[in-house]
Design a protein around this motif. Sequence first.
Motif, PDB file in Angstrom:
ATOM      1  N   ASP A   1       0.820  -1.206   0.000  1.00  0.00           N
ATOM      2  CA  ASP A   1       0.000   0.000   0.000  1.00  0.00           C
ATOM      3  C   ASP A   1       0.856   1.258   0.000  1.00  0.00           C
ATOM      4  O   ASP A   1       0.357   2.331  -0.262  1.00  0.00           O
ATOM      5  N   ALA A   2       2.150   1.123   0.286  1.00  0.00           N
ATOM      6  CA  ALA A   2       3.008   2.302   0.309  1.00  0.00           C
ATOM      7  C   ALA A   2       3.623   2.507  -1.070  1.00  0.00           C
ATOM      8  O   ALA A   2       4.398   1.681  -1.528  1.00  0.00           O
ATOM      9  N   PRO A   3       3.254   3.612  -1.733  1.00  0.00           N
ATOM     10  CA  PRO A   3       3.769   3.827  -3.085  1.00  0.00           C
ATOM     11  C   PRO A   3       5.285   3.898  -3.124  1.00  0.00           C
ATOM     12  O   PRO A   3       5.907   3.445  -4.085  1.00  0.00           O
ATOM     13  N   LEU A   4       5.869   4.421  -2.056  1.00  0.00           N
ATOM     14  CA  LEU A   4       7.329   4.540  -2.062  1.00  0.00           C
ATOM     15  C   LEU A   4       7.972   3.155  -2.146  1.00  0.00           C
ATOM     16  O   LEU A   4       8.915   2.943  -2.893  1.00  0.00           O
TER      17      LEU A   4
ATOM     18  N   LEU B   1       6.588   0.482  -3.359  1.00  0.00           N
ATOM     19  CA  LEU B   1       6.333  -0.048  -4.693  1.00  0.00           C
ATOM     20  C   LEU B   1       7.372   0.465  -5.677  1.00  0.00           C
ATOM     21  O   LEU B   1       7.957  -0.287  -6.451  1.00  0.00           O
ATOM     22  N   ARG B   2       7.600   1.766  -5.607  1.00  0.00           N
ATOM     23  CA  ARG B   2       8.538   2.359  -6.554  1.00  0.00           C
ATOM     24  C   ARG B   2       9.948   1.842  -6.311  1.00  0.00           C
ATOM     25  O   ARG B   2      10.692   1.562  -7.240  1.00  0.00           O
ATOM     26  N   LYS B   3      10.279   1.721  -5.044  1.00  0.00           N
ATOM     27  CA  LYS B   3      11.638   1.298  -4.725  1.00  0.00           C
ATOM     28  C   LYS B   3      11.876  -0.130  -5.228  1.00  0.00           C
ATOM     29  O   LYS B   3      12.871  -0.426  -5.884  1.00  0.00           O
TER      30      LYS B   3
ATOM     31  N   LEU C   1       2.541  -3.821 -10.556  1.00  0.00           N
ATOM     32  CA  LEU C   1       2.358  -3.275  -9.221  1.00  0.00           C
ATOM     33  C   LEU C   1       0.886  -3.293  -8.853  1.00  0.00           C
ATOM     34  O   LEU C   1       0.012  -3.244  -9.723  1.00  0.00           O
ATOM     35  N   ALA C   2       0.637  -3.367  -7.584  1.00  0.00           N
ATOM     36  CA  ALA C   2      -0.729  -3.228  -7.110  1.00  0.00           C
ATOM     37  C   ALA C   2      -0.670  -2.597  -5.739  1.00  0.00           C
ATOM     38  O   ALA C   2       0.178  -2.941  -4.932  1.00  0.00           O
ATOM     39  N   SER C   3      -1.564  -1.632  -5.491  1.00  0.00           N
ATOM     40  CA  SER C   3      -1.469  -0.923  -4.220  1.00  0.00           C
ATOM     41  C   SER C   3      -2.521  -1.377  -3.230  1.00  0.00           C
ATOM     42  O   SER C   3      -2.635  -0.813  -2.161  1.00  0.00           O
TER      43      SER C   3
ATOM     44  N   GLN D   1      -6.797  -4.824  -5.914  1.00  0.00           N
ATOM     45  CA  GLN D   1      -6.133  -4.563  -7.187  1.00  0.00           C
ATOM     46  C   GLN D   1      -5.203  -5.723  -7.557  1.00  0.00           C
ATOM     47  O   GLN D   1      -5.116  -6.116  -8.716  1.00  0.00           O
TER      48      GLN D   1
ATOM     49  N   GLN E   1       0.633  -5.657   5.966  1.00  0.00           N
ATOM     50  CA  GLN E   1      -0.240  -4.648   6.514  1.00  0.00           C
ATOM     51  C   GLN E   1      -0.751  -3.715   5.429  1.00  0.00           C
ATOM     52  O   GLN E   1      -0.026  -2.864   4.925  1.00  0.00           O
ATOM     53  N   MET E   2      -2.003  -3.885   5.040  1.00  0.00           N
ATOM     54  CA  MET E   2      -2.603  -3.014   4.036  1.00  0.00           C
ATOM     55  C   MET E   2      -4.023  -2.725   4.481  1.00  0.00           C
ATOM     56  O   MET E   2      -4.647  -3.532   5.147  1.00  0.00           O
ATOM     57  N   PRO E   3      -4.541  -1.561   4.105  1.00  0.00           N
ATOM     58  CA  PRO E   3      -5.928  -1.289   4.454  1.00  0.00           C
ATOM     59  C   PRO E   3      -6.860  -2.209   3.656  1.00  0.00           C
ATOM     60  O   PRO E   3      -6.458  -2.764   2.640  1.00  0.00           O
TER      61      PRO E   3
END
Lengths: 827, 250
Positions: free
Chosen positions: B140-143, B145-147, B160-162, B166, B184-186
């Motif tokens: 859920d953390a875009p950072l 994902l990008r990293k 990717l999926a957030s 998804q 841990q994701m909402p």
Amino acid sequence: MELVITLTTLVLSAFGVIGSTALRLHYNKKIAMEYLAWAIFSCALWNLAKAGSMQFLFENEMASFNLSVLLLLFLPLPFSFYLDEVQRGRYRKEYRMMRAVLLTAIGIFFVLHLAGIRTFVENATYILVLWTLTILFMCSTMALDLFRGRIKEYSLVAGTLMLVWLMAISRELGYFNRGAVKTGTILPFGMIILLLLAAGNTFHELLDMERKKQEALSASEAKGRFLANMSHEIRTPINAVLGMNTMILRECTDAQIREYAMDIQSAGQSLLSLINDILDLSKIESGKLDIIPEEYDFSSLIHDIVNMIGVKAKDKGLALDLSVDENLPSRLFGDDIRLRQILVNLMNNAVKYTEKGTVFLRIRGTAADDSVSLDFEVEDTGIGIKEEDLPKLFAEFERIESERNRKVEGTGLGMSITTQLLDLMGSRLNVESEYGTGSRFYFTVKQKIISKEPIGNLKERIHANAANYSYQTLFTAPNAQVLVVDDNEVNRKVFRNLLKKTKVTVDEAAGGLECLEMVRKKEYDVIFLDHMMPDLDGIETLHRMKDLPDILCPSAPVVALTANAVAGARERYLAEGFHSFLSKPIDPDHLEKLLTNLLPSEKIDYSGAQETAPIEDDAAGESRSCEEQLPQIDGIDWKYALLYTKDAELLWSTVEDFYRLMETDADQLEQQLREADWKQFQIKVHAMKSSAASVGALSLSGIAKMLEYAARDGKADVVEKVTPPFLEEWRQMQELLKPYIEDGEENSPKREPDYPMIRQYLPLLLDALEQMDVDGADAIIEQLLGYAYPENMTSAVKGLEQATANLDAGQAAEWAQVLERKIEEER
Amino acid sequence: MEKILVIGELSDLAKKLEGDLDKVYQIQFCGRQLADVQAMTRIVKPAMLIFYPLDGKETDREIMDWARDKCKVPVLLVTTSEGYQQFRDYMEEERFDKLLGPVNKEELQQKCSEMLGKMKQQTAKTRSRKRKKTILVVDDAPLMLRKIKNILDRQYDVMLASSGKQALESMYKKEPDLVLLDYQMPDMNGKEVFEKMLADGDLRYIPVVFLTSVSDRKTIISITKLKPADYILKPPDQERLMNTIQTVLK
């Protein structure tokens, strides 16, 4: 009929005797059946005599009768031994007494008979009563055991035995009753069954024993293997730790840090010696430890030991008194490494267990033609050993008075190794100790003499040496080229650092194949090859290197590097064609000495050895070069971040992403705080914790972690109090980062906004975000940011940028709509 | 549907081509600025370019130069016979073709399918190369994902999926070779996603590596009970992550 069955019993019991004797000799173990077979054998003989067949053998009926009575008289003896064994010595005392009584009675009556006072028959009758009592006693012990259920595995045998006895007794009684009961045939039958049962039992037991032995052996072998492997596995990382630590000790000038490093060094050393102990023990146990005699310098052996122990003794405030016979020969032939180990062990113990006073080392010798008997003696004024504790001294892992000596460190392996080593050397350790006043350990070892030149006054020399001892590089060799091949990067670094002060150029190769490449390109003076490497091991590499036609340094010496210091390793490496052998952890002095031997003499410069060489650590240098690419920012620890992301460029792009997300992160967290949505708050702050950590913003990450836990545990007051300052810090970090990141962006010239084009981009951007196509979205936003927007659109574009960084399609769609509207207005 | 990037003056083109090609191909318009063309090509990854030059001036030649040197897709030049004179020198290239206006609908369609067909034949030959493995990263953390995408991009195709939802959707669309899953994701946590995958006939065989900073014993035990391929703690060490993925994919 009676004759046939009796003869069969005789033959079978004879086989029993022979078989069980053979088994006893083979297994070197008492075989209970042996006694039984003897008993049955004599019983069968007696039966034979009783059966009246003796007349064929002996004309004299009297003699035949006497023989049969004698056989009968001695019958209870083997039986009692047998029972004793079977009952596991439970009634040993009683049996012993019973046998003694029986034997004395027989003896006394024999004497009476020979003296002619009483006739043999009269005697025999009395003794037969005693005999019957004996048998009854044995029966009752067995009945007792049976009753108590103690002899389950023997219950069949025991039952049959009792039956046979009862029969025998009834037969004897029958003798007095003049043959009322005929037992002549049944008795031998019973005995055959008994013999077979006992044989079965014995076999069963032996098989069981053999199986257990195998199990134990394989378990112990597995243990040995495990220990050997484990200690090897542990030694390799310790090597790295100690090597790096040596560098700290050499190069760091901060006293505090040096002190910490000293602690690491001593802890590491004791760990290493523990591992070595375990390895030694496992080697001794598996018989793999050999005494390897070599030529060695006796004085340097003593010198090393005194140096080593002297420091420890001095630390404890003890005096070390050395007395060495000045006429001892200086060069000897023997296993100096093991001898050193023994002495160090003894001396170490002496120092450990002495609180005040003196530790003595006395060495005397008596020289013969070509060998010398060295008497070593280590004495201390320590706590001493109680006499009853002496046997424990040599047991593995046993520590005497462990309560009292809890503070003394050690594994309890030292003495065990020492005695076993001395065993291997054909000597033994003697101990004299008085509890409370001190102990004296001494042993004698024979060594061959190489050179008779006397060692002279060692004591003075050592003192002179210790006074000016300090670390100093032996030489410098700026022109020398050395190649080190090791798959472990840290090991290579350690190696390189160890040689830094010598100014030798060290090239590194990470594997055998790389090494083969490098020797074709460059000429090396010495090559160090690690043995254990994944793709191509050291030996294989060496062989291939020798086969290569176009190698530039075909005659360069190749040294094997290995952490695997098993006995015989040295010979194996030399046989494989290595020039020499260096065990890891690498001893710096050793390495330098080796290099002075191996490097061409014209390249070595002894004069230039100095300590003032500019100190620059390579390891630090490397991460520094990475760090140099990154700006110094307060609150960010690049070193930590580089631990996980090793590439500075990659890290910086993470930082850029981090920066773009900071604002929304903070806003969202603030909102969740306002709404008191702890679940979401926890998730958000958790994400912030990870992202801060990944760029090395450790303090931020730390506070975030605290907040996460507080939110998880429902401590609203803590969260409410800590979050505002956390957000403040967070935004401050954003401000700090701003110039570094936005700088680069503002540099590129902005274009006039091309609205039709922008409107083409917007749906593409939304689509890319929907699909999580990060690259596409980033490319589009880059294009969109390339335009110089009028004032009223900047917020929308900024919003789009944030949404893209957040990969938030919904937010992006909103901002895109806003932007569209603004563009419409513009027209 | 093949994608075609149409380069020209936006306002006129849009109307003109809307009916002509829109039903057969996916059309993306783009202005006559080199920067735009480059960006669009990178974003859209078109199968061919259609170029409507205006006057053969500097900007047009820039685009043509770029198309000749840097771009590998066929290029169709639509212009008048006078305008064509200025681009004659580009036509030696095999990928380049021309249509001299005025152009009608059928002609354009035919030309497009002809050029794309030719290209397909060629690419079919070269495509037998090994496919990159696909990894789906769920966090859920875009950072993060990008990293992770940055780390993995060189060797793998990264999806990717957030969110858990998804992630499942994109898995149904295209099955990845491996899933890197945060816990841990909402809405739906990693364990629930994994359980859903296990309950699904097709997805249950995809190896899942948990990548999470959740380190309390209970959660770890409850997750490892489901037998994921591995469990890595955040922040992931670059090398360790790569090694784990490599071994799992083997």
